[in-house]
Design a protein around this motif. Structure first.
Motif, PDB file in Angstrom:
ATOM      1  N   ILE A  50       0.863  -1.179   0.000  1.00 23.41           N
ATOM      2  CA  ILE A  50       0.000   0.000   0.000  1.00 23.41           C
ATOM      3  C   ILE A  50       0.901   1.232   0.000  1.00 23.41           C
ATOM      4  CG2 ILE A  50      -1.738   1.313   1.282  1.00 23.41           C
ATOM      5  CD1 ILE A  50      -2.639  -1.383   2.529  1.00 23.41           C
ATOM      6  N   ASP A  51       0.641   2.146  -0.940  1.00 19.89           N
ATOM      7  CA  ASP A  51       1.392   3.408  -1.011  1.00 19.89           C
ATOM      8  C   ASP A  51       0.707   4.526  -0.245  1.00 19.89           C
ATOM      9  OD1 ASP A  51       3.408   2.374  -2.588  1.00 19.89           O
ATOM     10  OD2 ASP A  51       2.750   3.337  -4.437  1.00 19.89           O
ATOM     11  N   ILE A  52      -0.624   4.582  -0.340  1.00 24.54           N
ATOM     12  CA  ILE A  52      -1.362   5.714   0.222  1.00 24.54           C
ATOM     13  C   ILE A  52      -2.686   5.225   0.800  1.00 24.54           C
ATOM     14  CG2 ILE A  52      -2.465   7.957  -0.282  1.00 24.54           C
ATOM     15  CD1 ILE A  52      -0.650   8.128  -2.774  1.00 24.54           C
ATOM     16  N   PHE A  53      -3.057   5.789   1.944  1.00 27.36           N
ATOM     17  CA  PHE A  53      -4.407   5.636   2.485  1.00 27.36           C
ATOM     18  C   PHE A  53      -5.142   6.943   2.213  1.00 27.36           C
ATOM     19  CE2 PHE A  53      -2.253   2.723   5.583  1.00 27.36           C
ATOM     20  CZ  PHE A  53      -2.942   1.566   5.241  1.00 27.36           C
ATOM     21  N   VAL A  54      -6.370   6.834   1.710  1.00 31.13           N
ATOM     22  CA  VAL A  54      -7.221   7.998   1.491  1.00 31.13           C
ATOM     23  C   VAL A  54      -8.444   7.822   2.388  1.00 31.13           C
ATOM     24  CG1 VAL A  54      -8.607   9.287  -0.158  1.00 31.13           C
ATOM     25  CG2 VAL A  54      -6.440   8.258  -0.888  1.00 31.13           C
ATOM     26  N   ILE A  55      -8.613   8.736   3.319  1.00 33.35           N
ATOM     27  CA  ILE A  55      -9.712   8.647   4.279  1.00 33.35           C
ATOM     28  C   ILE A  55     -10.774   9.674   3.914  1.00 33.35           C
ATOM     29  CG2 ILE A  55     -10.378   8.828   6.703  1.00 33.35           C
ATOM     30  CD1 ILE A  55      -7.447   8.216   7.414  1.00 33.35           C
ATOM     31  N   GLY A  56     -12.015   9.212   3.820  1.00 37.02           N
ATOM     32  CA  GLY A  56     -13.130  10.118   3.573  1.00 37.02           C
ATOM     33  C   GLY A  56     -13.383  10.960   4.806  1.00 37.02           C
ATOM     34  N   GLU A  57     -13.394  12.268   4.621  1.00 37.83           N
ATOM     35  CA  GLU A  57     -13.602  13.191   5.739  1.00 37.83           C
ATOM     36  C   GLU A  57     -15.026  13.739   5.692  1.00 37.83           C
ATOM     37  OE1 GLU A  57     -11.352  17.000   7.749  1.00 37.83           O
ATOM     38  OE2 GLU A  57     -11.005  16.580   5.647  1.00 37.83           O
ATOM     39  N   PRO A  58     -15.828  13.429   6.715  1.00 40.53           N
ATOM     40  CA  PRO A  58     -17.216  13.913   6.708  1.00 40.53           C
ATOM     41  C   PRO A  58     -17.290  15.416   6.976  1.00 40.53           C
ATOM     42  CG  PRO A  58     -16.768  12.642   8.703  1.00 40.53           C
ATOM     43  CD  PRO A  58     -15.531  12.593   7.860  1.00 40.53           C
ATOM     44  N   LYS A  59     -18.119  16.094   6.174  1.00 41.47           N
ATOM     45  CA  LYS A  59     -18.327  17.530   6.331  1.00 41.47           C
ATOM     46  C   LYS A  59     -19.783  17.853   6.055  1.00 41.47           C
ATOM     47  CE  LYS A  59     -13.732  18.926   4.780  1.00 41.47           C
ATOM     48  NZ  LYS A  59     -13.012  19.778   3.837  1.00 41.47           N
ATOM     49  N   ARG A  60     -20.232  18.945   6.641  1.00 38.37           N
ATOM     50  CA  ARG A  60     -21.570  19.462   6.343  1.00 38.37           C
ATOM     51  C   ARG A  60     -21.511  20.287   5.061  1.00 38.37           C
ATOM     52  NH1 ARG A  60     -21.761  19.888  12.127  1.00 38.37           N
ATOM     53  NH2 ARG A  60     -23.461  18.589  12.887  1.00 38.37           N
ATOM     54  N   LEU A  61     -22.667  20.638   4.540  1.00 43.34           N
ATOM     55  CA  LEU A  61     -22.721  21.488   3.352  1.00 43.34           C
ATOM     56  C   LEU A  61     -21.974  22.801   3.553  1.00 43.34           C
ATOM     57  CD1 LEU A  61     -26.392  21.005   2.127  1.00 43.34           C
ATOM     58  CD2 LEU A  61     -24.299  20.143   1.079  1.00 43.34           C
ATOM     59  N   SER A  62     -21.983  23.289   4.804  1.00 45.06           N
ATOM     60  CA  SER A  62     -21.304  24.544   5.136  1.00 45.06           C
ATOM     61  C   SER A  62     -19.791  24.363   5.276  1.00 45.06           C
ATOM     62  CB  SER A  62     -21.865  25.101   6.442  1.00 45.06           C
ATOM     63  OG  SER A  62     -21.595  24.205   7.512  1.00 45.06           O
ATOM     64  N   ASN A  63     -19.310  23.160   5.023  1.00 47.02           N
ATOM     65  CA  ASN A  63     -17.894  22.797   5.136  1.00 47.02           C
ATOM     66  C   ASN A  63     -17.429  22.668   6.593  1.00 47.02           C
ATOM     67  OD1 ASN A  63     -15.668  21.935   3.647  1.00 47.02           O
ATOM     68  ND2 ASN A  63     -14.652  23.919   3.821  1.00 47.02           N
ATOM     69  N   SER A  64     -18.361  22.678   7.531  1.00 47.56           N
ATOM     70  CA  SER A  64     -18.015  22.522   8.940  1.00 47.56           C
ATOM     71  C   SER A  64     -18.004  21.031   9.304  1.00 47.56           C
ATOM     72  CB  SER A  64     -19.009  23.280   9.822  1.00 47.56           C
ATOM     73  OG  SER A  64     -20.316  22.782   9.632  1.00 47.56           O
ATOM     74  N   ALA A  65     -17.444  20.743  10.456  1.00 46.89           N
ATOM     75  CA  ALA A  65     -17.327  19.367  10.927  1.00 46.89           C
ATOM     76  C   ALA A  65     -18.702  18.787  11.277  1.00 46.89           C
ATOM     77  CB  ALA A  65     -16.426  19.320  12.154  1.00 46.89           C
ATOM     78  N   THR A  66     -18.802  17.474  11.149  1.00 49.62           N
ATOM     79  CA  THR A  66     -20.015  16.761  11.551  1.00 49.62           C
ATOM     80  C   THR A  66     -19.756  16.073  12.889  1.00 49.62           C
ATOM     81  OG1 THR A  66     -19.437  14.616  10.573  1.00 49.62           O
ATOM     82  CG2 THR A  66     -20.473  16.250   9.113  1.00 49.62           C
ATOM     83  N   ASN A  67     -20.747  15.345  13.374  1.00 44.84           N
ATOM     84  CA  ASN A  67     -20.572  14.581  14.618  1.00 44.84           C
ATOM     85  C   ASN A  67     -19.529  13.475  14.452  1.00 44.84           C
ATOM     86  OD1 ASN A  67     -22.620  16.147  15.671  1.00 44.84           O
ATOM     87  ND2 ASN A  67     -24.196  14.614  15.333  1.00 44.84           N
ATOM     88  N   SER A  68     -19.289  13.041  13.233  1.00 43.79           N
ATOM     89  CA  SER A  68     -18.351  11.941  12.965  1.00 43.79           C
ATOM     90  C   SER A  68     -16.929  12.410  12.679  1.00 43.79           C
ATOM     91  CB  SER A  68     -18.835  11.134  11.761  1.00 43.79           C
ATOM     92  OG  SER A  68     -20.137  10.670  11.961  1.00 43.79           O
ATOM     93  N   THR A  69     -16.752  13.683  12.432  1.00 43.57           N
ATOM     94  CA  THR A  69     -15.454  14.176  11.977  1.00 43.57           C
ATOM     95  C   THR A  69     -14.324  13.859  12.951  1.00 43.57           C
ATOM     96  OG1 THR A  69     -16.539  15.943  10.732  1.00 43.57           O
ATOM     97  CG2 THR A  69     -14.195  16.222  11.184  1.00 43.57           C
TER      98      THR A  69
END
Length: 141
Positions: A50-69
């Protein structure tokens, strides 16, 4: 050249997707329990580099953090400690679950299969990885 692994992290289940050896195409890999994901990735890394891990980052429409971030960020830190030689990147994962559900519907999957959260997580990870590959190809990474 090693592979790129995308991660759609959840506190219960984790969707995974992977590229081919040339890092051109994204494929669904698995959905595993969050308590088993590090072991799964270590086993996978022994078979395929494995060369790279890409992690999905949860965001709201406003680009702010979610409860899962914060949980996702904590997982990213843990992943970096477990795999110090592998680069980790984050990518916006907004809409991936909805896109996954729509693609399942468009592909003609039965209602029962479309309700399978494991499949949705795996497809979401594949979408995250496809987005990453497109951004990289277009010079955004």
């Amino acid at each position: 050249m090693g592979r790129i692994v995308a991660i759609d992290y959840g506190t219960k289940k984790v969707g995974l997707a992977v590229t081919d050896d040339q890092q051109l195409f994204a494929f669904g890999l698995a959905t595993v329990h969050s308590a088993e994901v590090i072991k799964y990735l270590k086993d996978y890394n022994t078979r395929y580099a494995i060369d790279i891990f890409v992690i999905g980052e949860p965001k709201r429409l406003s680009n702010s953090a979610t409860n899962s971030t914060q949980a996702v960020k904590n997982f990213g830190i843990h992943l970096g400690r477990e795999f110090p030689g592998i680069k980790t990147e984050c990518i916006d994962e907004r809409y991936t679950s909805k896109i996954a559900q729509k693609s399942m519907l468009a592909s003609g999957l039965s209602k029962k299969k479309r309700a399978d959260k494991k499949l949705i997580d795996e497809i979401s990870a594949t979408i995250i990885l496809q987005d990453y590959l497109i951004q990289r190809e277009n010079g955004f990474r």
